[in-house]
Design a protein around this motif. Sequence first.
Motif, PDB file in Angstrom:
ATOM      1  N   THR A 191       0.849  -1.189   0.000  1.00  0.00           N
ATOM      2  CA  THR A 191       0.000   0.000   0.000  1.00  0.00           C
ATOM      3  C   THR A 191       0.888   1.243   0.000  1.00  0.00           C
ATOM      4  O   THR A 191       0.589   2.246  -0.660  1.00  0.00           O
ATOM      5  CB  THR A 191      -0.936  -0.007   1.218  1.00  0.00           C
ATOM      6  N   HIS A 192       1.970   1.165   0.773  1.00  0.00           N
ATOM      7  CA  HIS A 192       3.076   2.127   0.674  1.00  0.00           C
ATOM      8  C   HIS A 192       4.253   1.384   0.051  1.00  0.00           C
ATOM      9  O   HIS A 192       4.724   0.385   0.601  1.00  0.00           O
ATOM     10  CB  HIS A 192       3.430   2.686   2.046  1.00  0.00           C
TER      11      HIS A 192
ATOM     12  N   ASP B 159      -1.074   9.764  -0.934  1.00  0.00           N
ATOM     13  CA  ASP B 159      -1.041   8.584  -0.078  1.00  0.00           C
ATOM     14  C   ASP B 159      -2.245   7.691  -0.377  1.00  0.00           C
ATOM     15  O   ASP B 159      -3.391   8.082  -0.146  1.00  0.00           O
ATOM     16  CB  ASP B 159      -1.044   9.026   1.390  1.00  0.00           C
ATOM     17  N   LEU B 160      -1.981   6.483  -0.879  1.00  0.00           N
ATOM     18  CA  LEU B 160      -3.066   5.560  -1.207  1.00  0.00           C
ATOM     19  C   LEU B 160      -3.903   5.233   0.018  1.00  0.00           C
ATOM     20  O   LEU B 160      -5.127   5.088  -0.079  1.00  0.00           O
ATOM     21  CB  LEU B 160      -2.487   4.277  -1.812  1.00  0.00           C
TER      22      LEU B 160
ATOM     23  N   ARG C 177       6.888   5.797  -1.115  1.00  0.00           N
ATOM     24  CA  ARG C 177       5.669   5.639  -0.314  1.00  0.00           C
ATOM     25  C   ARG C 177       4.435   5.721  -1.214  1.00  0.00           C
ATOM     26  O   ARG C 177       3.504   4.915  -1.093  1.00  0.00           O
ATOM     27  CB  ARG C 177       5.616   6.713   0.776  1.00  0.00           C
ATOM     28  N   TYR C 178       4.417   6.682  -2.112  1.00  0.00           N
ATOM     29  CA  TYR C 178       3.320   6.825  -3.075  1.00  0.00           C
ATOM     30  C   TYR C 178       3.830   7.615  -4.262  1.00  0.00           C
ATOM     31  O   TYR C 178       4.926   8.192  -4.231  1.00  0.00           O
ATOM     32  CB  TYR C 178       2.097   7.494  -2.444  1.00  0.00           C
TER      33      TYR C 178
ATOM     34  N   ASN D 259      -0.060  -1.143  -4.450  1.00  0.00           N
ATOM     35  CA  ASN D 259       0.401   0.043  -5.182  1.00  0.00           C
ATOM     36  C   ASN D 259       1.593  -0.341  -6.048  1.00  0.00           C
ATOM     37  O   ASN D 259       2.754  -0.064  -5.687  1.00  0.00           O
ATOM     38  CB  ASN D 259       0.770   1.160  -4.207  1.00  0.00           C
TER      39      ASN D 259
ATOM     40  N   GLU E  42      -2.943   7.282  -7.487  1.00  0.00           N
ATOM     41  CA  GLU E  42      -3.532   6.569  -6.356  1.00  0.00           C
ATOM     42  C   GLU E  42      -5.045   6.668  -6.317  1.00  0.00           C
ATOM     43  O   GLU E  42      -5.708   5.785  -5.764  1.00  0.00           O
ATOM     44  CB  GLU E  42      -2.929   7.061  -5.039  1.00  0.00           C
TER      45      GLU E  42
ATOM     46  N   ALA F 285       4.183   2.613  -7.037  1.00  0.00           N
ATOM     47  CA  ALA F 285       5.028   3.067  -5.943  1.00  0.00           C
ATOM     48  C   ALA F 285       6.019   1.986  -5.529  1.00  0.00           C
ATOM     49  O   ALA F 285       7.158   2.287  -5.157  1.00  0.00           O
ATOM     50  CB  ALA F 285       4.167   3.490  -4.752  1.00  0.00           C
TER      51      ALA F 285
END
Length: 319
Positions: free
Chosen positions: A20-21, A68-69, A63-64, A54, A89, A57
């Motif tokens: 996710t990150h 931020d997802l 991180r993204y 993600n 995202e 990323a």
Amino acid sequence: MYSLPVPREPLRRVAVTGGTHGNEMSGVCLAQHWLRAPGELQRPSFSAMPVLANPAATAACRRYMDRDLNRTFTNTCLTARAHPDDPYEVTRARELNQLLGPMASGRAFDVVLDLHNTTANMGTCLIVDTAHNVFAMHLYRHLQMLSPELPCRVILYQLPKEESGSLGSVAKNGIALELGPQPQGVLRADLLTRMRALVAAALDFIQLFNQGTAFPAFEMEAYRILRGVDFPRTEAGDLAGTVHPQLQDRDFEPLRPGAPIFQMFSGEDVLYEGESTVYPIFINEAGYYDKGIAFLQTEKLTFSVPALSLPAPDPTPGP
């Protein structure tokens, strides 16, 4: 607080998400491994689906890409008309909502376990929306009982699904597993092994629930997020100080009024001026610098969790 319904049927649709990150490497590497070899995620009553949340990323080890997802699963982002210029995202959140949700629908996945690392000295944590997620609270207790020598803590966001913005909010039961400390873009073998074992234990717990195991009521503690605290800054917005050495690495320890929290570059200390004791978490988290957060203040709660089990099947009517 709001209530979540206790599961009344076996949990068949389970996903484990990593990346996710894109620079939190334990979840990234486990998701990539399980996509190649998913057998580790299979149990007799279900098979968990691995998801690399993600990919862009992850490929960039960032991180993204655009935003931020894990703050993007909101009604505003998910329901707005799609546009070619949408941030990456936002588009990815809509794809994941269709894959794992849709949010707040009967078709949503029963459980999403989202894997994260933190640079802060947080140890092992489960992050959930509310203490009324009875299933998540019992999962916490199961994990803690398996490894009593390693504290496992629960963090409560206390936000409705539509406002939390987290990936887990698309599922009926969304749970983030957070392990640290680990630098961004770095893979530590000990945390990878720990996360892998925790995921296996979580899937075993779901299997126990599905086969009718009854879990008794119990008392527990959790930490409810109150607010974020920014670093001291100059008029131009630059950092004017850093986390005080007496606070650094003391996540979940009590912070009392008058204790130092920041050390100014000019030399003086900044003291905590609150009226009550709080419990700081995510202290000096690298991923929060762009959010203007030096640490989060929490309060410690103690509460009762009711027993958990599948309802007994209705007796079959006679002829």
